[in-house]
Design a protein around this motif. Structure first.
Motif, PDB file in Angstrom:
ATOM      1  N   VAL A  85     100.499  50.910  95.359  1.00 50.91           N
ATOM      2  CA  VAL A  85      99.899  49.882  94.626  1.00 50.91           C
ATOM      3  C   VAL A  85      99.761  50.898  93.424  1.00 50.91           C
ATOM      4  O   VAL A  85      98.926  52.015  93.873  1.00 50.91           O
ATOM      5  CB  VAL A  85      98.767  49.468  95.426  1.00 50.91           C
ATOM      6  CG1 VAL A  85      97.799  49.429  93.552  1.00 50.91           C
ATOM      7  CG2 VAL A  85      98.977  48.412  95.768  1.00 50.91           C
ATOM      8  N   ARG A  86      99.488  50.387  92.108  1.00 49.38           N
ATOM      9  CA  ARG A  86      99.739  51.577  90.857  1.00 49.38           C
ATOM     10  C   ARG A  86      98.516  51.275  90.951  1.00 49.38           C
ATOM     11  O   ARG A  86      97.469  49.681  89.931  1.00 49.38           O
ATOM     12  CB  ARG A  86     100.280  51.369  90.030  1.00 49.38           C
ATOM     13  CG  ARG A  86     100.353  51.688  88.707  1.00 49.38           C
ATOM     14  CD  ARG A  86     101.775  51.963  87.965  1.00 49.38           C
ATOM     15  NE  ARG A  86     101.721  50.600  86.776  1.00 49.38           N
ATOM     16  CZ  ARG A  86     101.104  49.592  85.542  1.00 49.38           C
ATOM     17  NH1 ARG A  86     100.367  50.535  84.963  1.00 49.38           N
ATOM     18  NH2 ARG A  86     101.272  48.643  85.490  1.00 49.38           N
ATOM     19  N   THR A  87      97.286  51.820  90.958  1.00 53.30           N
ATOM     20  CA  THR A  87      95.759  51.536  90.944  1.00 53.30           C
ATOM     21  C   THR A  87      95.043  51.534  89.565  1.00 53.30           C
ATOM     22  O   THR A  87      95.751  52.453  88.808  1.00 53.30           O
ATOM     23  CB  THR A  87      95.131  52.726  91.996  1.00 53.30           C
ATOM     24  OG1 THR A  87      95.336  53.986  91.808  1.00 53.30           O
ATOM     25  CG2 THR A  87      95.297  52.488  93.320  1.00 53.30           C
ATOM     26  N   GLY A  88      93.720  51.954  89.343  1.00 41.82           N
ATOM     27  CA  GLY A  88      92.935  51.456  88.629  1.00 41.82           C
ATOM     28  C   GLY A  88      93.451  50.299  87.234  1.00 41.82           C
ATOM     29  O   GLY A  88      93.648  50.647  86.002  1.00 41.82           O
ATOM     30  N   GLN A  89      94.131  49.272  87.337  1.00 42.08           N
ATOM     31  CA  GLN A  89      94.404  48.228  86.435  1.00 42.08           C
ATOM     32  C   GLN A  89      93.732  46.745  86.766  1.00 42.08           C
ATOM     33  O   GLN A  89      93.601  46.730  88.411  1.00 42.08           O
ATOM     34  CB  GLN A  89      96.253  48.542  86.200  1.00 42.08           C
ATOM     35  CG  GLN A  89      96.944  48.137  87.855  1.00 42.08           C
ATOM     36  CD  GLN A  89      97.988  47.896  87.685  1.00 42.08           C
ATOM     37  OE1 GLN A  89      98.596  47.585  86.708  1.00 42.08           O
ATOM     38  NE2 GLN A  89      98.968  48.070  88.531  1.00 42.08           N
ATOM     39  N   PHE A  90      94.150  45.920  86.109  1.00 41.73           N
ATOM     40  CA  PHE A  90      93.681  44.758  86.195  1.00 41.73           C
ATOM     41  C   PHE A  90      95.258  44.088  85.836  1.00 41.73           C
ATOM     42  O   PHE A  90      95.952  44.676  84.605  1.00 41.73           O
ATOM     43  CB  PHE A  90      92.724  43.741  85.345  1.00 41.73           C
ATOM     44  CG  PHE A  90      91.693  43.988  86.005  1.00 41.73           C
ATOM     45  CD1 PHE A  90      90.672  43.496  87.158  1.00 41.73           C
ATOM     46  CD2 PHE A  90      90.330  44.262  84.781  1.00 41.73           C
ATOM     47  CE1 PHE A  90      89.236  43.590  87.202  1.00 41.73           C
ATOM     48  CE2 PHE A  90      88.630  45.035  84.894  1.00 41.73           C
ATOM     49  CZ  PHE A  90      88.615  43.687  86.552  1.00 41.73           C
ATOM     50  N   ILE A  91      95.237  42.950  86.966  1.00 37.96           N
ATOM     51  CA  ILE A  91      96.807  42.173  86.292  1.00 37.96           C
ATOM     52  C   ILE A  91      96.853  41.059  86.008  1.00 37.96           C
ATOM     53  O   ILE A  91      95.407  40.448  87.180  1.00 37.96           O
ATOM     54  CB  ILE A  91      97.902  42.663  87.427  1.00 37.96           C
ATOM     55  CG1 ILE A  91      98.360  44.281  87.340  1.00 37.96           C
ATOM     56  CG2 ILE A  91      98.927  42.048  87.393  1.00 37.96           C
ATOM     57  CD1 ILE A  91      98.720  44.916  88.284  1.00 37.96           C
ATOM     58  N   GLY A  92      96.915  40.838  85.337  1.00 37.81           N
ATOM     59  CA  GLY A  92      96.605  38.953  85.035  1.00 37.81           C
ATOM     60  C   GLY A  92      94.752  38.824  84.072  1.00 37.81           C
ATOM     61  O   GLY A  92      94.461  39.917  84.657  1.00 37.81           O
TER      62      GLY A  92
END
Length: 422
Positions: A358-365
């Motif tokens: 998982v590419r962390t430190g983000q919101f997706i959508g």
């Protein structure tokens, strides 16, 4: 006749339960452990309010945005609820998927959808995540592959009962002995006494053998009782479930509440070699008094215990090898109702993923200005499931045989969420 007699004698059980034998009865455990990842599913039963947790709308009218304020996180531009301060400081260790949307605003159907990644249908009984992992990545012979703390949420579906979970029967509670049905040996059942009981059953089996015409599946029960005995007599298995081996600092870090002790147990099971653990945090069906229920207990418990699990796995270097999914079955209505609550709402929800690739430190959508639905097409539970399986190391397009006359694709309609993985 044979199976009934087995049940009467409670072969492989401790106390009055057949949980362990039921779990192992048809299982064909393998000594070799596949190198695939372990996984944890934290299920927030009842449907958590997305706009009061990870998808806040501070600029919406008050009847939509509710009573909570957003706070900054360790990732610039990312904000979450003020009642999640520990998770806010750890935002670089997970990703939030927003704009997940479906049409099943019913607890049973919604849960089945989110626990399997397939739209429920009367034609096919789809397996839950842990059952698939149990089939693809079995644990060592003296450990269960799949454990569900307290109770199973869904079933093994078309994969068959052998891939169902070993359910603990209860949640661990601080300061109370934790007995796992079919495993824990305490003052009422010593290993020596269990061995004597097992020998008695073997002797009766021998006496009955010449009167029984057994097929292969029934004869295999003896082999699986032997495997049950391996787990019961294994110090590795029993110690994995023994929270008294944890020091006070760890108990405090995870929390003295049921959920904290459940996630502490979850970490011990993964560390021991169990491949999949499901743990429940229920109570999110907040039709009334939403903000007090969330602010006083649900969010603080989630914040403390999930942060502790991320920390412990990180300290041990296990985040790369452990896929984590936190989700409920749907979200809550954009507008607060007359009882200071929010009702069922499946058009928008969010989930958290961590570990593995998982590419962390983000919101997706993203959702619209009132968190009522996704901007654009959004994502489906099928997409979430395809992504979770991909992170575990299982191709979501894997096909299995089932009793419907054709191969069944594990996740037929879902695709991996773009940008989620490194």
């Amino acid at each position: 006749m044979f199976a009934t007699r087995r049940q009467f004698l409670q072969v492989g059980s401790i106390g009055t339960s057949l949980t362990l034998s039921d779990y192992l009865r048809f299982a064909n455990a393998q000594d070799q452990v596949d190198p695939g990842r372990s996984a944890v599913l934290v299920f927030l039963g009842g449907g958590p309010s997305h706009q009061d947790t990870f998808d806040m709308k501070p600029n919406a009218p008050v009847e939509y945005r509710g009573q909570f304020q957003p706070i900054r996180t360790s990732v610039p531009g990312v904000e979450i609820c003020e009642h999640l301060p520990k998770l806010a400081r750890r935002a670089d260790r997970y990703a939030i998927i927003r704009g997940i949307s479906h049409s099943l605003a019913d607890h049973g159907l919604g849960t089945r959808y989110l626990m399997t990644g397939n739209l429920p249908t009367p034609v096919v009984d789809y397996p839950m995540y842990g059952s698939v992992v149990s089939k693809e990545f079995p644990a060592a012979a003296d450990l269960p592959s799949f454990v569900s703390i307290e109770r199973p949420v869904e079933g093994p579906g078309y994969l068959g009962a052998e891939y169902g979970p070993l359910s603990t029967g209860e949640k661990p509670r601080f300061g109370q002995p934790f007995r796992v049905r079919g495993i824990t040996l305490d003052g009422t059942m010593t290993l020596d006494r269990y061995r004597k009981r097992r020998k008695l059953v073997d002797d009766i089996d021998t006496a009955f053998a010449e009167f029984e015409n057994l097929d292969d599946s029934v004869r295999s029960l003896d082999r699986f009782s032997q495997q049950a005995f391996q787990i019961i007599s294994s110090s590795k298995a029993r110690s994995a479930f023994d929270l008294t081996l944890e020091n006070d600092r760890e108990v405090e870090r995870f929390g003295r509440h049921d959920f904290g002790q459940s996630l502490l147990l979850t970490t011990r099971l993964i560390e021991a070699g169990v491949r999949f653990v499901t743990v429940l945090l229920e109570g999110w069906d907040t039709h009334q008094d939403n903000f007090n229920q969330l602010g006083r207990q649900l969010l603080p418990d989630l914040d403390q215990s999930l942060s502790a699990m991320l920390d412990r796995f990180g300290e041990q270097g296990r985040l790369d090898s452990t896929a984590i999914l936190v989700t409920g079955e749907f979200g809550r209505t954009p507008k607060v109702n007359n009882n200071a609550g929010r009702d069922h709402w499946s058009r928008a929800m969010c989930s958290l993923m961590a570990g593995g690739d998982v590419r962390t430190g983000q919101f997706i959508g993203e959702t619209d200005d009132k968190a009522a639905g996704p901007k654009g097409n959004g994502f489906t539970p099928d997409d979430l499931a395809a992504s979770f399986f991909r992170n575990i190391g299982i191709d979501p397009k894997t096909e299995y045989s089932a009793n419907v006359g054709r191969p069944i694709t594990l996740i037929r309609d879902g695709s991996t969420i773009p940008g989620l993985f490194t």
